[in-house]
Design a protein around this motif. Structure first.
Motif, mmCIF file in Angstrom:
data_model
loop_
_atom_site.group_PDB
_atom_site.id
_atom_site.type_symbol
_atom_site.label_atom_id
_atom_site.label_comp_id
_atom_site.label_asym_id
_atom_site.label_seq_id
_atom_site.Cartn_x
_atom_site.Cartn_y
_atom_site.Cartn_z
ATOM 1 N N SER A 55 -1.555 8.907 -4.086
ATOM 2 C CA SER A 55 -2.720 8.416 -4.366
ATOM 3 C C SER A 55 -2.598 6.700 -4.441
ATOM 4 O O SER A 55 -1.490 6.404 -4.878
ATOM 5 N N PHE A 56 -3.612 6.400 -4.121
ATOM 6 C CA PHE A 56 -3.632 4.395 -4.161
ATOM 7 C C PHE A 56 -3.978 4.016 -5.643
ATOM 8 O O PHE A 56 -4.022 3.119 -5.945
ATOM 9 N N ASP A 57 -4.171 5.091 -6.596
ATOM 10 C CA ASP A 57 -4.511 4.705 -8.048
ATOM 11 C C ASP A 57 -3.078 4.451 -8.659
ATOM 12 O O ASP A 57 -1.842 4.879 -8.211
ATOM 13 N N ILE A 58 -3.043 3.445 -9.668
ATOM 14 C CA ILE A 58 -1.801 2.775 -10.202
ATOM 15 C C ILE A 58 -2.113 3.072 -11.737
ATOM 16 O O ILE A 58 -3.122 2.164 -12.187
ATOM 17 N N ALA A 85 0.829 -1.251 0.133
ATOM 18 C CA ALA A 85 -0.127 0.070 -0.054
ATOM 19 C C ALA A 85 0.971 1.265 -0.041
ATOM 20 O O ALA A 85 0.685 2.166 -0.643
ATOM 21 N N TRP A 86 1.952 1.341 1.055
ATOM 22 C CA TRP A 86 2.571 2.512 0.960
ATOM 23 C C TRP A 86 3.718 2.638 -0.214
ATOM 24 O O TRP A 86 4.082 3.762 -0.707
ATOM 25 N N PHE A 87 4.120 1.617 -0.713
ATOM 26 C CA PHE A 87 5.044 1.709 -2.141
ATOM 27 C C PHE A 87 4.075 2.179 -3.023
ATOM 28 O O PHE A 87 4.377 3.166 -3.889
ATOM 29 N N ASP A 88 2.640 1.833 -3.395
ATOM 30 C CA ASP A 88 1.869 2.281 -4.249
ATOM 31 C C ASP A 88 1.728 3.976 -3.783
ATOM 32 O O ASP A 88 1.737 4.951 -4.770
ATOM 33 N N PHE A 89 1.453 4.192 -2.663
ATOM 34 C CA PHE A 89 0.857 5.489 -2.251
ATOM 35 C C PHE A 89 1.949 6.697 -2.567
ATOM 36 O O PHE A 89 1.688 7.654 -2.961
ATOM 37 N N PHE A 90 3.247 6.269 -2.150
ATOM 38 C CA PHE A 90 4.239 7.281 -2.118
ATOM 39 C C PHE A 90 5.390 7.182 -3.421
ATOM 40 O O PHE A 90 5.951 7.979 -3.751
ATOM 41 N N HIS A 91 5.350 5.826 -4.067
ATOM 42 C CA HIS A 91 6.472 5.767 -4.988
ATOM 43 C C HIS A 91 6.073 5.358 -6.361
ATOM 44 O O HIS A 91 6.693 4.910 -7.246
ATOM 45 N N THR A 92 4.705 5.303 -6.532
ATOM 46 C CA THR A 92 4.152 5.006 -7.862
ATOM 47 C C THR A 92 3.282 6.329 -8.453
ATOM 48 O O THR A 92 2.455 6.859 -7.508
#
Length: 251
Positions: A78-81, A66-73
């Motif tokens: 955002s939790f969108d990818i 979750a935090w990889f997605d939120f901060f580094h994508t």
């Protein structure tokens, strides 16, 4: 389900450690590749799993993804990818984190079982050696009392010589607990109230009984621990029987 302090700490770490890792690497998200960052998160998941249990490892894996997605994508915060590569990395991080957490937790369980087995064997060996070498059955009884307190996590343990009195709950040699001749569901219900007896008899000859008092709100011991306790009592019963027969021999 009661959780130990260690497990609670691990669950907290499973939630917080991936977030802290994501924040630490936030200034470097344009210079550190996502593959390398995912490996860092994997290390965090393994560390949490080794500290706690499977649940803590699963929480750490979910938190890391979750935090990889939120901060580094992208889009950030955002939790969108949007990118396919980012989606694959996040999913693989979560799935691999779950697998690794299970393996790490399993390794911890196996290590604990090995240490417990070694401890139980040492207790049985020492008590057996004392029963064979001691000239006083009282020494064996005292040693058995101490060992029972450790093995079963008791608050108290005493020995009664003589005949049976009353009908307290009983821990049998097969590790089952009986209350009024009914098998008590120890794993689901915990220890029954009051003292519990472990009868010290050998070859049908009753020598006495150990009366144990479990520690309040403690988790019931494993079947293995209960079987070890029965073996310890058997050693004490054998020593008492030897003394009894010695006393009845003609001079």
């Amino acid at each position: 389900m009661r959780l130990s302090l260690r497990d609670v700490t691990a669950l907290t770490a499973g939630l917080v450690a991936p977030l802290a890792t994501a924040l630490v690497f936030l200034p470097f998200r344009t210079s550190v590749t996502q593959t390398n960052l995912a490996l860092v998160f994997m290390v965090v998941v393994v560390a949490v799993s080794a500290l706690g249990n499977r649940l803590a490892g699963a929480v750490a894996a979910l938190s890391a993804a979750a935090w990889f997605d939120f901060f580094h994508t992208q889009p950030y915060q955002s939790f969108d990818i949007h990118g396919r590569a980012d989606i694959e990395t996040a999913v693989l991080l979560f799935v691999a984190g779950l697998i690794v957490s299970q393996l790490a937790a399993r390794a911890r369980v196996l290590k604990r079982v090995a240490l417990t087995d070694a401890s139980h064997l040492e207790r049985l060996h020492d008590t057996t050696r004392l029963a064979r070498s001691s000239t006083s059955s009282d020494d064996v009884v005292r040693r058995t009392r101490r060992e029972l307190i450790e093995v079963l996590d008791l608050s108290a343990c005493r020995f009664e010589y003589g005949n049976l009195l009353g009908h307290p709950p009983r821990l049998d040699p097969d590790g089952t607990v009986k209350v009024a001749d009914w098998i008590w569901d120890l794993e689901r219900q915990g220890w029954p109230d009051g003292e519990i007896e472990l009868r010290a008899d050998v070859h049908g000859r009753y020598q006495g009984r150990f009366m144990i008092t479990p520690t309040p709100d403690s988790l019931p011991p494993s079947l293995e621990a209960r079987l070890v306790a029965a073996d310890l009592v058997a050693q004490a019963a054998a020593a008492l029987d030897d003394d009894t027969r010695a006393d009845t021999r003609p001079a």
